[in-house]
Design an enzyme around this catalytic site. Structure first.
Site, mmCIF file in Angstrom:
data_model
loop_
_atom_site.group_PDB
_atom_site.id
_atom_site.type_symbol
_atom_site.label_atom_id
_atom_site.label_comp_id
_atom_site.label_asym_id
_atom_site.label_seq_id
_atom_site.Cartn_x
_atom_site.Cartn_y
_atom_site.Cartn_z
ATOM 1 N N ASP A 87 0.819 -1.214 0.000
ATOM 2 C CA ASP A 87 0.000 0.000 0.000
ATOM 3 C C ASP A 87 0.852 1.264 0.000
ATOM 4 O OD1 ASP A 87 -2.332 -1.447 -0.014
ATOM 5 O OD2 ASP A 87 -2.969 -0.888 1.997
ATOM 6 N N ASP A 88 0.218 2.369 -0.374
ATOM 7 C CA ASP A 88 0.790 3.724 -0.279
ATOM 8 C C ASP A 88 1.903 3.983 -1.282
ATOM 9 O OD1 ASP A 88 -0.974 3.957 1.831
ATOM 10 O OD2 ASP A 88 0.558 3.703 3.381
ATOM 11 N N HIS A 105 -7.618 3.982 1.345
ATOM 12 C CA HIS A 105 -6.586 4.355 2.318
ATOM 13 C C HIS A 105 -7.227 4.472 3.701
ATOM 14 C CE1 HIS A 105 -2.874 6.049 3.733
ATOM 15 N NE2 HIS A 105 -3.347 7.267 3.920
#
Length: 319
Positions: A14-15, A135
């Site tokens: 993620d991210d 998110h």
């Protein structure tokens, strides 16, 4: 008793796009087979770098929809919006939950921002996301879940994430405040299942990632979570239909899909990074490097091979 199913493991970093050091770590993990899939923050400070790296290394990417950290990408919402706090940024992980509970979020603006993020993703990459999640799990929040689901249908995005972790109640090592947040995410996710099913949205059979995040990530925790979850899934499959069959149904042997959510990378160094207001404590933490190092351990790769676990991405799943 059904034949034992093959496990297809999607390890999502993620991210992607948060900062150059996070990008570097995620790419290293992909190139060594430690992650197989990534989620992109289109409002991340290093999103252009991330897209270029994904293109160069053929990394399959989805959209990490962001309504909680940093700045919106929709120009019409940058000055005044129910999505923004007094400083002009998104309300934050807990702030968005408070604003939603108090009825202060305009769902038309939620749709506007999510649409802008999908369009920016397409502009940057040349294609629609292979999957789309939220998110800080904002996509399973009340009201937002309906907007999110309709958007996926409108764009033909088939896959998402539903963060319900089977083994979570037994994870005594998780700090109580963090566990309280995880249980709220689980509650929201359980209430989201019917919505996503109604819209014919798909997600992996099993989700893992809350119990193995940051300092709690270890080879034994990852493998234990996979073993326990797949065994429980197999037992349930013997008696009832699965909650969300990604690849079909029936009692034939088939692949069980598992998503392992991860956040590897080199810690952000202020002022570089973030989504418009600089990097947060989560991204500056040593725990990002700990995840990177754990995921790259040959011991973990050997455990996958011993169990005939096949790494894949959402892009590779059959519709």
């Amino acid at each position: 008793m059904m034949p034992r199913a093959t496990v297809k493991l999607i390890i999502t970093g993620d991210d992607f796009g948060y900062c150059p050091r996070r990008n570097q770590g995620i790419v290293e993990c992909f190139l060594t087979g430690a992650v197989s899939n990534v989620s992109l923050l289109v409002n991340g400070a290093a999103v252009v770098d991330a897209v270029q790296l994904a293109r160069r290394h053929h990394i399959p990417i989805g959209l990490h929809a962001n309504l909680s950290e940093g700045s919106p990408v929709c120009p019409a919402l940058k000055e005044s919006s129910s999505l923004l706090n007094a400083e002009g940024f998104f309300h934050g992980k807990m702030g968005i939950r408070r604003a939603l509970a108090e009825g202060r979020l305009n769902m038309a603006e939620v749709k506007q921002e999510l649409t802008a993020q999908v369009e920016l993703f397409r502009e940057l990459t040349g294609h629609l996301p292979y999957h789309m999640d939220g998110h800080q799990h904002v996509h399973v929040l009340p009201e937002i879940r309906h907007v999110f689901a309709q958007l996926l249908v409108d764009y033909g995005i088939m896959y998402t994430r539903v963060p319900i972790e089977p083994d979570l109640p037994r994870c005594s090592w998780i700090d109580p405040p963090l566990m309280a947040f995880y249980r709220s995410v689980e509650k929201d996710s359980l209430e989201t299942v019917d919505v996503f099913q109604k819209y014919h949205i798909r997600w992996p059979d099993i989700y893992i990632g809350l119990s193995t995040m940051g300092k709690n990530m270890s080879v034994s925790n990852i493998i234990g979570a996979i073993d326990n979850a797949t065994a429980a899934y197999q037992a349930k499959k013997d008696s009832v239909a699965p909650l969300s069959p990604l690849l079909g149904s029936g009692r034939e042997a088939r692949s069980v899909t598992v998503e392992l959510m991860t956040h590897p990378g080199y810690p952000s160094l202020p002022p570089v990074g973030g989504c418009g207001e600089g990097p947060d404590d989560f991204s500056q933490s040593w725990e990002r490097l700990h995840e990177l190092e754990t995921l790259k351990k040959p011991e973990l790769q050997s455990c996958y091979k011993a169990r005939n676990i096949e790494l894949c991405s959402f892009k590779e799943l059959k519709v």
